[in-house]
Each structure stands twice: as structure tokens, then as C-alpha cells.
Design a protein around this motif. Structure first.
Motif, PDB file in Angstrom:
ATOM      1  N   ASN A   1      38.969  32.974  49.798  1.00 46.74           N
ATOM      2  CA  ASN A   1      38.225  33.295  48.215  1.00 46.74           C
ATOM      3  C   ASN A   1      39.199  34.415  47.235  1.00 46.74           C
ATOM      4  O   ASN A   1      39.217  35.617  47.733  1.00 46.74           O
ATOM      5  CB  ASN A   1      36.856  33.800  48.340  1.00 46.74           C
ATOM      6  N   THR A   2      39.866  33.947  46.409  1.00 44.23           N
ATOM      7  CA  THR A   2      40.851  35.138  45.848  1.00 44.23           C
ATOM      8  C   THR A   2      39.973  36.065  44.997  1.00 44.23           C
ATOM      9  O   THR A   2      40.502  37.076  45.204  1.00 44.23           O
ATOM     10  CB  THR A   2      41.745  33.947  44.991  1.00 44.23           C
ATOM     11  N   THR A   3      39.286  35.524  44.337  1.00 41.45           N
ATOM     12  CA  THR A   3      38.298  36.427  43.683  1.00 41.45           C
ATOM     13  C   THR A   3      37.379  37.436  44.537  1.00 41.45           C
ATOM     14  O   THR A   3      37.724  38.827  44.257  1.00 41.45           O
ATOM     15  CB  THR A   3      37.064  35.787  42.983  1.00 41.45           C
ATOM     16  N   LEU A   4      37.118  37.175  45.429  1.00 41.28           N
ATOM     17  CA  LEU A   4      36.563  38.084  46.540  1.00 41.28           C
ATOM     18  C   LEU A   4      37.420  39.139  47.186  1.00 41.28           C
ATOM     19  O   LEU A   4      37.129  40.108  47.484  1.00 41.28           O
ATOM     20  CB  LEU A   4      35.773  37.117  47.704  1.00 41.28           C
ATOM     21  N   LEU A   5      38.732  38.220  47.330  1.00 44.81           N
ATOM     22  CA  LEU A   5      39.786  39.351  47.957  1.00 44.81           C
ATOM     23  C   LEU A   5      40.158  40.186  47.055  1.00 44.81           C
ATOM     24  O   LEU A   5      40.311  41.446  47.433  1.00 44.81           O
ATOM     25  CB  LEU A   5      40.880  38.381  48.430  1.00 44.81           C
ATOM     26  N   LEU A   6      40.287  39.927  45.715  1.00 47.38           N
ATOM     27  CA  LEU A   6      40.642  40.877  44.748  1.00 47.38           C
ATOM     28  C   LEU A   6      39.500  42.103  44.579  1.00 47.38           C
ATOM     29  O   LEU A   6      39.755  43.331  44.677  1.00 47.38           O
ATOM     30  CB  LEU A   6      40.890  40.345  43.238  1.00 47.38           C
TER      31      LEU A   6
ATOM     32  N   VAL B   1      38.114  48.694  48.218  1.00 46.47           N
ATOM     33  CA  VAL B   1      38.434  49.405  49.194  1.00 46.47           C
ATOM     34  C   VAL B   1      39.431  50.565  48.565  1.00 46.47           C
ATOM     35  O   VAL B   1      39.637  51.672  48.994  1.00 46.47           O
ATOM     36  CB  VAL B   1      39.178  48.476  50.215  1.00 46.47           C
ATOM     37  N   THR B   2      40.489  49.992  47.601  1.00 44.18           N
ATOM     38  CA  THR B   2      41.393  50.927  47.111  1.00 44.18           C
ATOM     39  C   THR B   2      40.576  52.106  46.346  1.00 44.18           C
ATOM     40  O   THR B   2      40.982  53.479  46.475  1.00 44.18           O
ATOM     41  CB  THR B   2      42.176  50.113  45.915  1.00 44.18           C
TER      42      THR B   2
ATOM     43  N   VAL C   1      40.819  56.038  47.452  1.00 43.62           N
ATOM     44  CA  VAL C   1      41.210  57.100  46.204  1.00 43.62           C
ATOM     45  C   VAL C   1      40.131  58.174  46.224  1.00 43.62           C
ATOM     46  O   VAL C   1      40.605  59.389  46.312  1.00 43.62           O
ATOM     47  CB  VAL C   1      41.448  56.307  44.958  1.00 43.62           C
ATOM     48  N   ALA C   2      38.878  57.799  46.227  1.00 44.30           N
ATOM     49  CA  ALA C   2      37.991  58.689  46.324  1.00 44.30           C
ATOM     50  C   ALA C   2      37.864  59.321  47.423  1.00 44.30           C
ATOM     51  O   ALA C   2      37.906  60.910  47.452  1.00 44.30           O
ATOM     52  CB  ALA C   2      36.516  58.126  46.217  1.00 44.30           C
TER      53      ALA C   2
END
Length: 818
Positions: A589-594, A600-601, A605-606
Motif C-alpha cells: 500500500n503506497t499511501t500507507l507506506l508514505l 516515523v520521520t 525528528v521530534a
């Protein structure tokens, strides 16, 4: 167990015939197979519960009661293909349930009879009996349905004991046949009669006549007859009226053509409805019949006898001729004018067939496995009743010509032109099919995608397997009636859409090159009830995962699932069933992967930002950058500008608020007296013109030790933090023990800021000197401190008055603006 039914008996027979060559002697509790074991006698190891026993293809020459007495359950016994010379039915006296007995292909010369009441199948064919067994007991086997016999002579008296039997089938093998008494066969009461002559002798025409008067189905093998005249005696008219046969089969026929025609005429005026001739070889002159055509001849015969033809179907298979030259038109005309409903000429090397001169009664024509070309039935308007036309394995090349051939066949429903050389190049060659055509077989030709522009509009079932079709073009003429489409063994890379097939219910796309089928197939083809898509080189990927889910939702519409659906790519998954192929939802699932990657990113970062703030990473990064820049500038200075290393014993770092203790206690006690210590103090040793950071770094590098006066004031000083950081950096870069910690006042842990984690680590791991308040303990403190600083400086710096001149100083914060 109860008695076997007829179906069970013959099922058992089929079973042991299929297992005829299996080596183990016992197949299961009830079936024993001793076939082809080179046995010379019946083995004594046969299980007593055996019901089906196969002893065929051995060398058994004699039988005895003792060999079968224990087999009381025996129902089927096969002793064919042995060397038995005498048969005594008394051998089977204790086998009262025996129903099937096969003794064919033996050397039996004599038979001793005994009634076996339960026997249904008795085969004594292909033996060496000179005459039929004159056994009254045979007539008492009331349950007998099949009887196979051999004889060299046939007389009426041979059948007197069989007149009361109602047989389903009789097989007579007449090898070395020498005598037949007319009307002998007519004593038999059977529905099917099979006569087998030797392959090297003439058959008896009276046998043919009597056989046709005896049974409904008659088969004669090895029909050979040679007469110089080429004709045989006509049957009596009274005999023609008594013929019962409706289905006649002649197998392995070698006759002159005139004799064959005479047989055709005989059959025509008999009740025979179906005539089948296999392995026909004809020779002699091929001439026209009197009157040239069948119908005039038949009319003349009808004036002599009050009979009407009943034959509906003629089948000729595997036809060969020994005539080097003859007028083929005569032969084709004779067949084309036959008033039949069905005509089959199979494997006859026939290059052409004429169109009937008048409206034909043909409803079924089969000219398969010949040499017919595109000129067949062109402009033929007399086959208006034809419904089925089979032209497999010929030499047809042009699909438009085939369509024109059917255009005037108003009743044609089924056309099979498979295994030809058909091709179609496009709209330049228009097609015109019979409007009634509903089933078309174009498989195993040379057709491409263009074939969809040359199809009958009303076709319901279309076979296109084994061609060169790579796709189903969009925008073609709609086939609104098409229900079944076979595109197996082509070059399809994906499932075709149903835009042009709104009624499609069955689709076969097996053995193509489909890697990843369309997942919306069933949505675009809502009426499809079955899809055969197996045996393709599936690529197991995310797209295929969606197809697998489609199978679960389709409710069993995929034919052959799961065995026919196997991964071909990638290599590591080759051979795995699609049913067992699974990928994580996140991987497909490309949308779910993005979204997951973004979350996660952001979380990382936080976390990094929090850690940076909590650990004061920006401050350390800035300090590291300044350290690096200072070191870089130092490397680019001229050698004469660089001062020597280790000019001081120690660099003193302290808070401005602790300056009084440093100037009044620390410096006087270390820089005076015996073993004086040269200290580096910022007020007197910082070089004007340089930044504070550069001065700090320079002083730390020129000092052997770094003394840090720790107190609650120290941890509140920003510059003390700088000095500690650079001194700690030197500690690790030089792997030396250069730090000396003096605890002037106790420091509670909560007072130390979080970013002073290095200070916390140093205080936890390193020993520090505590300043004692009692005067008596201070001399020991100074002695320990001198010992910790103990180092010998180069002579050029010893006694340097300028460096040893001590003045009162304040904290480093007083020189921020230097």
C-alpha cells in the motif's frame, strides 16, 4: 458382502485390466494381480478372500479344482494369453459366485462343460477350437450376457443349445475358417454380433447376410474378398426383408471399389442406419455406378423391391487406395450426392469435395485430417440443411474464404476449422459468415489480433487457443451473444476486457504470458462465472497479491485453483502456490507506506530535537566548530609565530565569584616557595587581539594540567563550561590524565544543569580534592595538589619572571570583551 451388480462386475474388470502390468502380487484385500509373471501354474499363495484375480499373460497350461477350491468369493477370473489346451468347467465347481471368466487367446482344443449358473461373461475367443462347444450346459447359463467363441466351421447344429439364451453380445473369431452352413447365425438371439476373420482369407458373404439378420449391431473385422469380376452374389430378396442390423461396422477392409459400392447399395436397402468403415483400402477400377447417380439407381431398385433406404450416417476412416490413376470427380460425385444426414471421411488424403448438384440432406459433414484447400464449397448453395461442419487438420489458409464458404449455409450452427493454416491480415479482406453460426473453433492456426475483426456476429462459443494473439483490440465489432471464449496458449500479457463481450460467462486464458492479471477483471466482466487462468508465468508481487485477494472474493470463479496457479518470478519464489504467497500490507500500500514513513520521520525528528535540546547538542556543536577552526588557524601560522607547547604547569579555571580564593589561597601557595608551579591565568596570560575561545584553547594546550575549582558558582558560569569542555576534549584527544578537580564547596546534584553531563560524569568517575576548612588539614591538601601537578617544564620556560608574576585577578567574565 452381497452379490455384485453388473456395473460392479465390469468396474472390477476395468480395474484389473488397468493394473495388468503392476508387479506386486496382491493389490488389496479383494484384488490379486499375477499378470505377466511367467507362471506355469496357478500359485497357491492367492488370498482366500480374493474376488478379482488376474493370471493373464503367463505360461499356465493346465487347471485343477484344488487350485481354486479355497477361492469361494471369486467373481472375476482372467486367464487370457496362456497355454491352456483343455478346459473343464468342473474346475470351477466350488466357485459358485464366478461371474466373469476370460480364457481368450489360449490353445484350447477341447471343452468339458458344466453349468455355472452365476456366469455372465464367458470368453473362449481366439482359441483353437475346430467347432463350437456342443455343450447342453451352455444353454442352461441363463444369466450369460457375453459369449466369446472360436470355430473353423459353423453349422446350424452348433447353435441348437444356445437358442434359449438372450445375449447382449456374441464374439466369433473365425481363424482358419473353412465352412459355413447358411442361416446358422440366425439361431442366435443377441443385440450385438462381432465376427473376426483371419487377415489372409476371403470372408463369406452368407455370413454377412446372416449376421445382418441376427443382431442390431454387427461388426466384421478383416473383410477381404477377391473376385475377377469384382462383384459378389446379390442377397435373396426375402433375406433383405429380414435384416435387423441398424449399425454396421467394417474394420480393416481390403476390397475392390465395385464390391464396396455393391455393399453400399446393399446397406442402403437394408434397415442399417449407420455404416462405419475403418482402415479401408480399395483398389480396382473406380467407375461410375449404373445411372451415374445414387438416386436414379435407387429408384430403379425400388421398382424391383418394396424397400426404402434407412441409412442416415456413413463414416469412412483411414482410407487408402492402391489405384495410381482414376477420375477423382467420379468418386467425389458419388459421395456428394449420397442422400444422408451424416457423412464422415476421415484421414483419406482427400484434396477436394464437390458441391451437391441439388439441395442436399447433409446435416453433419466431417472431412477431418485430409488435404482440403480454400476452394472447398465456394459458391455452394445446396448445403442449406447443414448444421455441423468439421474440417480439422486440412490445408485451409484464408479465413475470409472460409467465411464465404459458410455464407450460404443457412442452417450452419457449428464449424470446426482447427489445426489448419488460417490467417487474416485485416479489413482489406472482408468476411461474411452464416448468420446462424453459433459455435466456431479456430484453434491451432496462425491468427493474430486482427482475427477479432473477422468473426461471426452471432457466435456464442469461440475457440481461439494456440494461435498468436497478444491482445484483444478495443473498439472491435461487439459480439453480444458470446458466452464462452477460449484464448489459451496464445501470447496474452493480461486478461482481456469484456467491452465487446457483454454476455461472456466462461473465459480460458491458460498458458499465456500473463505476469500480473488485472484485479478489476470481474468488475469489468460481471457475468463471468468461471475464469481459467492457470499455468501462466505469474510474477509474485504486490499487484498479484491483489489478484489473490480477488480469488477469495470471487467465490470460486477461478478454475483449477490453487494447483494451477504457481509463482514463476522472482526466482526465489518459483514453484510456490499463489495461495501461499503473502506480502505485508505496508509493503504493497503506497499511501500507507508514505504515511507511515512520514510519521516515523516526524517522530524521529521530534526525538532528535528533544535530545538535542535536552543534551545541549547545539552548544557542543558550536564549541566543536570553534575548536576545529582554532586548530585550523594554528596549523596555518608561521613556525616562528607558534609558541612552544607546555609553557605552564596548569591552567586554572574558576568562577568570578571564587576569584578571591584563587588569588589569596591557590596561586600564592603554588607559585611561591620550593617547587614553585607556573600557572596560566586568563588575566595575565590571555593574548590581546584573539578571541576568548582561542585564548582558552591556547592556554589549555600550553598547560600540562587543567585545574577546575568547583563550586555552585562554577556550574552557573558559561565560560567555565567552555573551559571544561575544551579541557575534556584534550583529555580524550591525548588520552592523558590532565584534569584536576578541586571541590571548593559541595555541589548538590540538582544544582548542576542537565547540559553539564560531562561534569556529572567527571565527578562520578574521577577523584577530586576537597578544600578543607580546618587549617590543620590544609598543608596536606597543598602537598597532594603539588604532587598531582608534578611535571618538569622545558628549561627555556623555567624562571620566567613575567609568567611567574602573580597579581590579583577576577573571574574570566571580566574579560569577555578583550
Amino acid at each position: 458382502m452381497g452379490p455384485f451388480s453388473n456395473t460392479q462386475v465390469f468396474a472390477c474388470v476395468c480395474t484389473f485390466l488397468l493394473w495388468n502390468n503392476i508387479q506386486p502380487s496382491v493389490e488389496n484385500e479383494f484384488i490379486a494381480n499375477y499378470s505377466s509373471r511367467l507362471l506355469t501354474s496357478v500359485p497357491n499363495t492367492i488370498p482366500v478372500r480374493t474376488q478379482v484375480l488376474d493370471l493373464s499373460h503367463n505360461r499356465i497350461s493346465g487347471l485343477s479344482t484344488s487350485e481354486f477350491i479355497s477361492l469361494s468369493d471369486l467373481r472375476v477370473l482372467n486367464l487370457s494369453h496362456n497355454l491352456i489346451t483343455e478346459l473343464d468347467f468342473g474346475v470351477f465347481f466350488f466357485n459358485q459366485d464366478l461371474e466373469h471368466l476370460d480364457l481368450s487367446h489360449n490353445s484350447i482344443l477341447k471343452v468339458y462343460c458344466l453349468t455355472l449358473a452365476s456366469l455372465r461373461h464367458l470368453d473362449l475367443s481366439f482359441t483353437k477350437l475346430a467347432a463350437l462347444p456342443l455343450c447342453q450346459e451352455l444353454g442352461q447359463m441363463s444369466r450369460l450376457e457375453f459369449l466369446g467363441l472360436s470355430a473353423a466351421t459353423l453349422r446350424r447344429s452348433h447353435f441348437r443349445y444356445l437358442t434359449g439364451l438372450r445375449l447382449r453380445k456374441v464374439l466369433l473369431t473365425l481363424e482358419d475358417f473353412s465352412l459355413y452352413e447358411p442361416q446358422s447365425l440366425m439361431a442366435l438371439d443377441t443385440r450385438s454380433l462381432h465376427l473376426v476373420f483371419a487377415g489372409n482369407q476371403n470372408f463369406s458373404f452368407p455370413l454377412l447376410y446372416d449376421g445382418m439378420s441376427t443382431s442390431e449391431t454387427l461388426r466384421i473385422d478383416n473383410l477381404r474378398y477377391t473376385l475377377s469380376s469384382g462383384y459378389f452374389p446379390s442377397p435373396p430378396l426375402t433375406l433383405l426383408k429380414e435384416i435387423k442390423t441398424t449399425a454396421l461396422m467394417l474394420d480393416t477392409v481390403d476390397l475392390q471399389w465395385p464390391v464396396i459400392l455393391q455393399i453400399f447399395l446393399l446397406v442402403w436397402y437394408s434397415p442399417v442406419e449407420r455404416l462405419t468403415v475403418r482402415h479401408l483400402t480399395f483398389w480396382g477400377p473406380v467407375e461410375e455406378l449404373p445411372g451415374y447417380e445414387f438416386l436414379p439407381l435407387l429408384s430403379s431398385l425400388e421398382e424391383r423391391i418394396s424397400l426404402s433406404g434407412s441409412m442416415k450416417a456413413l463414416t469412412l476412416e483411414h482410407v487408402r487406395n492402391k489405384v495410381y490413376y482414376f477420375n477423382q470427380e467420379v468418386l467425389y460425385r458419388q459421395f456428394s450426392e449420397m442422400p444422408l444426414a451424416s457423412l464422415t471421411i476421415f484421414d483419406a488424403s482427400m484434396p477436394h469435395m464437390l458441391c451437391p448438384n441439388r439441395t442436399s440432406s447433409f446435416q453433419y459433414l466431417n472431412f477431418s485430417h485430409n488435404a482440403l484447400t480454400d476452394e472447398l464449397f465456394q459458391n455452394c448453395g445446396t448445403l442449406t440443411d447443414l448444421k455441423f461442419l468439421v474440417l480439422q487438420r486440412n490445408k485451409l489458409e484464408s479465413l475470409p474464404k472460409v467465411s464465404f464458404m459458410t455464407s450460404r449455409m443457412k442452417s450452419l450452427k457449428f464449424l470446426d476449422v482447427s489445426s489448419n493454416l488460417l490467417s487474416y491480415d485485416g479489413p482489406a479482406e472482408p468476411c461474411r459468415w452464416a448468420q446462424s453460426l453459433s459455435e466456431l473453433d479456430l484453434s491451432s492456426n496462425q491468427l493474430t489480433d486482427a482475427v477479432f475483426e473477422c468473426l461471426p456476429v452471432n457466435v456464442q462459443k469461440l475457440e481461439l487457443q494456440n494461435n498468436q494473439i497478444s491482445s484483444v483490440p478495443r473498439g472491435m465489432a461487439e459480439l453480444k451473444s458470446l458466452r464462452e471464449l477460449n484464448l489459451a496458449s496464445n501470447r496474452l500479457a493480461d486478461l482481456p476486457g469484456c467491452g465487446g463481450f457483454p454476455s461472456l460467462a466462461f473465459l480460458n486464458v491458460e498458458m499465456n504470458v500473463i505476469l500480473t492479471p488485472l484485479v478489476d477483471f470481474f468488475q469489468s466482466c460481471p457475468r463471468v462465472r468461471e475464469l481459467q487462468g492457470g499455468h501462466n508465468p505469474f510474477k509474485c508481487s504486490c499487484e498479484l497479491q491483489a489478484f489473490v485477494r480477488l480469488e477469495r472474493r470471487s467465490g470460486g470463479k477461478l478454475f483449477g485453483w490453487p494447483g494451477a496457479y504457481v509463482c514463476e518470478y522472482p526466482e526465489e519464489l518459483r514453484g510456490r502456490l499463489l495461495e501461499d504467497f503473502h506480502l505485508a500490507e505496508l509493503a504493497c500500500n503506497t499511501t500507507l507506506l508514505l504515511v507511515t514513513a512520514l510519521v516515523v520521520t516526524l517522530a524521529l525528528v521530534a526525538v532528535v530535537a528533544f535530545l538535542c535540546i535536552y543534551l545541549d547538542v547545539p552548544w557542543y556543536a558550536r564549541m566543536t566548530w570553534q575548536w576545529t577552526q582554532t586548530k585550523r588557524r594554528a596549523r596555518h601560522q608561521q613556525p616562528q609565530e607558534q609558541e612552544g607547547a607546555l609553557q605552564f604547569h596548569a591552567f586554572v579555571s574558576y568562577s568570578e565569584r571564587d576569584a578571591a580564593w584563587v588569588k589569596e589561597e591557590l596561586m600564592p601557595n603554588l607559585e611561591r616557595g620550593e617547587g614553585r608551579v607556573q600557572l596560566c591565568q586568563h588575566e595575565r596570560n590571555f593574548i590581546p587581539g584573539k578571541s576568548i575561545v582561542e585564548n582558552i584553547i591556547t592556554c589549555i594546550e600550553k598547560s600540562y594540567r587543567s585545574i577546575f575549582v568547583l563550586s555552585p558558582n562554577f556550574v552557573q558560569s558559561e565560560w567555565c563550561h567552555y573551559e571544561l569542555y575544551f579541557a575534556h576534549h584534550k583529555l580524550f584527544s591525548e588520552t592523558s590524565n590532565s584534569l584536576i578537580l578541586i571541590l571548593l564547596e559541595p555541589i548538590p546534584p540538582y544544582v548542576i544543569p542537565a547540559r553539564y553531563h560531562k561534569l556529572k560524569a567527571l565527578m562520578a568517575k574521577r577523584t577530586y580534592l576537597e578544600w578543607p576548612k580546618e587549617r590543620s588539614k590544609q598543608p596536606l591538601f597543598w602537598a597532594n595538589l603539588r604532587a598531582a601537578i608534578n611535571v618538569k617544564l622545558p628549561k627555556s620556560f623555567e624562571g620566567n619572571e613575567e609568567l611567574s608574576d602573580v597579581t590579583s585577578t577576577g573571574g574570566i567574565s571580566e574579560y569577555v570583551n578583550i
